[in-house]
Design a protein around this motif. Structure first.
Motif, PDB file in Angstrom:
ATOM      1  N   TYR A 177      -6.275  -0.922  -1.050  1.00  0.00           N
ATOM      2  CA  TYR A 177      -5.712  -0.708  -2.389  1.00  0.00           C
ATOM      3  C   TYR A 177      -4.818  -1.868  -2.806  1.00  0.00           C
ATOM      4  O   TYR A 177      -4.882  -2.358  -3.947  1.00  0.00           O
ATOM      5  CB  TYR A 177      -4.934   0.600  -2.393  1.00  0.00           C
ATOM      6  CG  TYR A 177      -4.183   0.893  -3.668  1.00  0.00           C
ATOM      7  CD1 TYR A 177      -4.854   1.120  -4.861  1.00  0.00           C
ATOM      8  CD2 TYR A 177      -2.790   0.954  -3.677  1.00  0.00           C
ATOM      9  CE1 TYR A 177      -4.168   1.401  -6.026  1.00  0.00           C
ATOM     10  CE2 TYR A 177      -2.096   1.240  -4.837  1.00  0.00           C
ATOM     11  CZ  TYR A 177      -2.792   1.460  -6.009  1.00  0.00           C
ATOM     12  OH  TYR A 177      -2.106   1.732  -7.163  1.00  0.00           O
ATOM     13  N   LEU A 211      -5.857   7.833  -2.890  1.00  0.00           N
ATOM     14  CA  LEU A 211      -4.565   7.688  -2.217  1.00  0.00           C
ATOM     15  C   LEU A 211      -3.944   9.048  -1.883  1.00  0.00           C
ATOM     16  O   LEU A 211      -3.328   9.209  -0.827  1.00  0.00           O
ATOM     17  CB  LEU A 211      -3.612   6.868  -3.087  1.00  0.00           C
ATOM     18  CG  LEU A 211      -3.952   5.382  -3.224  1.00  0.00           C
ATOM     19  CD1 LEU A 211      -2.995   4.704  -4.188  1.00  0.00           C
ATOM     20  CD2 LEU A 211      -3.922   4.682  -1.881  1.00  0.00           C
ATOM     21  N   TYR A 232      -4.582   2.075   2.157  1.00  0.00           N
ATOM     22  CA  TYR A 232      -3.545   1.347   1.428  1.00  0.00           C
ATOM     23  C   TYR A 232      -3.770  -0.158   1.502  1.00  0.00           C
ATOM     24  O   TYR A 232      -3.507  -0.888   0.531  1.00  0.00           O
ATOM     25  CB  TYR A 232      -2.162   1.701   1.983  1.00  0.00           C
ATOM     26  CG  TYR A 232      -1.471   2.775   1.185  1.00  0.00           C
ATOM     27  CD1 TYR A 232      -1.003   2.516  -0.100  1.00  0.00           C
ATOM     28  CD2 TYR A 232      -1.286   4.047   1.700  1.00  0.00           C
ATOM     29  CE1 TYR A 232      -0.367   3.503  -0.843  1.00  0.00           C
ATOM     30  CE2 TYR A 232      -0.650   5.040   0.961  1.00  0.00           C
ATOM     31  CZ  TYR A 232      -0.194   4.758  -0.305  1.00  0.00           C
ATOM     32  OH  TYR A 232       0.425   5.732  -1.057  1.00  0.00           O
TER      33      TYR A 232
END
Length: 414
Positions: free
Chosen positions: A161, A143, A158
């Motif tokens: 994630y 990240l 993202y």
């Protein structure tokens, strides 16, 4: 891969030749040659790894040795050494692909090379190779890399994630806010709020997220595209009827920011007559008063430019004065909505009409109307208050005050 061997090296050479599969012998040899030329140390590492190819300690030391030699150097000027180091990482991971520290060291090395695609692929491979219990360590680095790169890469990373860690959605919101990506930030907040099972890892309440969304919609309305702001705001107001003050104020400010003054006034009027708590009323009323003061100031400035006072300015002043005069009655309405069985609240409401009736600045007709409203208030109170649920007093206090009011009215008419 030949190196010069001095007399001081003979004892170590004999030991590693006699016991090539013994790690301590190689470690002693490497410690002895720690000040030797880089190439010499690298040759010894390679020899040791031919005998012990699955030694985590040797690989960890060797990779640290190679990356240390490239630290602070331009990867373009030393591209051959960079490529050799990458191949060393690949060789190490053939047998030690379950070792998270090697993957993290590889990712750190690749980030320095500023090759976005290859770095991303190494991160993806690490996630595929390591068990789920180790993914958090990789994601932290992944990240940071994605946020540094930005753009579509960051949003794609993202998205992956958050499929695994949905409770961390606020991190994406923070990223969008820091990069002033208001559309993406709004979309991220809406997705979070539409997820009824969302539980924030930071402990943020659903109401807190709604307030944050309202702030974005209000402040950055001109930067947003394709959003029905009023519909979104009213959805939040409907969900948090007991905490809607901040959302009402944001909706009114949004309309005012769009230049729709009349619609903003309608929203504020709806808000002050529908909020359920005194706290929300104070918040909305203050916003309403500031809005009216701002409109008066704008009209006065316009009049100064024209050199005369217009009718619109006088109208705005009257509206502001009436709003301030209504404050006590509006607050009483909210109090009665919040605690309808409060004897004190009803007595205070009747007292407002009595104070208005005693105001010498009013006409006789207005004062008589205020007395009538006082009696009507008492009539509503004795019906609304349930004796079994009465708070802050007893119902008989209302009846006695009602009787006194009627007696005063009879005396007035006599």
């Amino acid at each position: 891969m030949d190196i010069d061997i001095s007399e001081s090296d003979l004892a170590f050479e004999e030991e590693v030749l006699r016991n090539p599969y013994k790690l301590k012998g190689w470690l002693r040899y490497l410690d002895h040659k720690r000040d030797a030329p880089v190439r010499t140390v690298s040759v010894i590492y390679e020899r040791a790894l031919r005998s012990l190819p699955a030694s985590y300690k040797l690989w960890h030391m060797y990779l640290g040795h190679r990356t240390g030699q490239l630290r602070g150097k331009n990867p373009l000027q030393f591209s051959d050494e960079v490529r050799k180091t990458e191949l060393c990482f690949e060789r190490a991971l053939l047998l030690l692909h379950k070792m998270p520290e090697l993957w993290l060291k590889y990712i750190r090395f690749m980030r320095v090379q500023a090759d976005v695609t290859r770095t991303r692929r190494v991160c993806d491979r690490a996630l595929r190779a390591l068990p789920v219990t180790q993914h958090a360590r990789v994601w932290r680095m992944y990240l940071r890399f994605a946020e540094h790169v930005g753009g579509h890469t960051a949003h794609h990373v993202y998205a992956r994630y958050l499929r695994a860690w949905p409770e961390e959605s606020e991190r994406l919101v923070d990223y969008c806010e820091s990069h002033e990506e208001w559309n993406a930030m709004t979309l991220a907040l809406v997705k979070v709020l539409d997820n009824t099972g969302f539980r924030s890892s930071r402990g943020t309440s659903e109401y807190g997220l709604w307030v944050r969304l309202a702030h974005v919609l209000r402040v950055h309305a001109r930067d947003l595209q394709g959003w029905d702001v009023e519909r979104v705001m009213r959805d939040g107001i409907g969900r948090f009827a007991d905490q809607a003050g901040a959302l009402w104020a944001a909706l009114g400010e949004w309309h005012a920011g769009q230049g729709d003054v009349e619609r903003a006034r309608d929203v504020y009027e709806e808000a002050v007559t529908s909020v359920r708590t005194v706290r929300d009323f104070a918040l909305v009323f203050d916003a309403y008063a500031e809005f009216e003061q701002a409109t008066v100031a704008a009209e006065l400035e316009h009049d100064v430019e024209r050199g005369r006072t217009g009718v619109r300015t006088a109208l705005r002043l009257v509206q502001l004065e009436r709003l301030l005069e209504r404050r006590a009655f509006l607050a009483s309405d909210v109090e009665l909505r919040e605690i309808p069985h409060s004897v004190r609240a009803w007595l205070r409401r009747a007292g407002l009409w009595r104070a208005r009736a005693d105001d010498s600045a009013l006409t006789d007709k207005q004062r008589a109307n205020a007395l009538d409203m006082e009696q009507e208030t008492f009539a509503q109170a004795v019906v609304a208050v349930d004796p079994r649920r009465a708070t802050e007093g007893h119902v008989d206090e209302l009846w006695l005050a009602y009787a006194r009011s009627c007696s005063d009215d009879i005396s007035r008419r006599a």
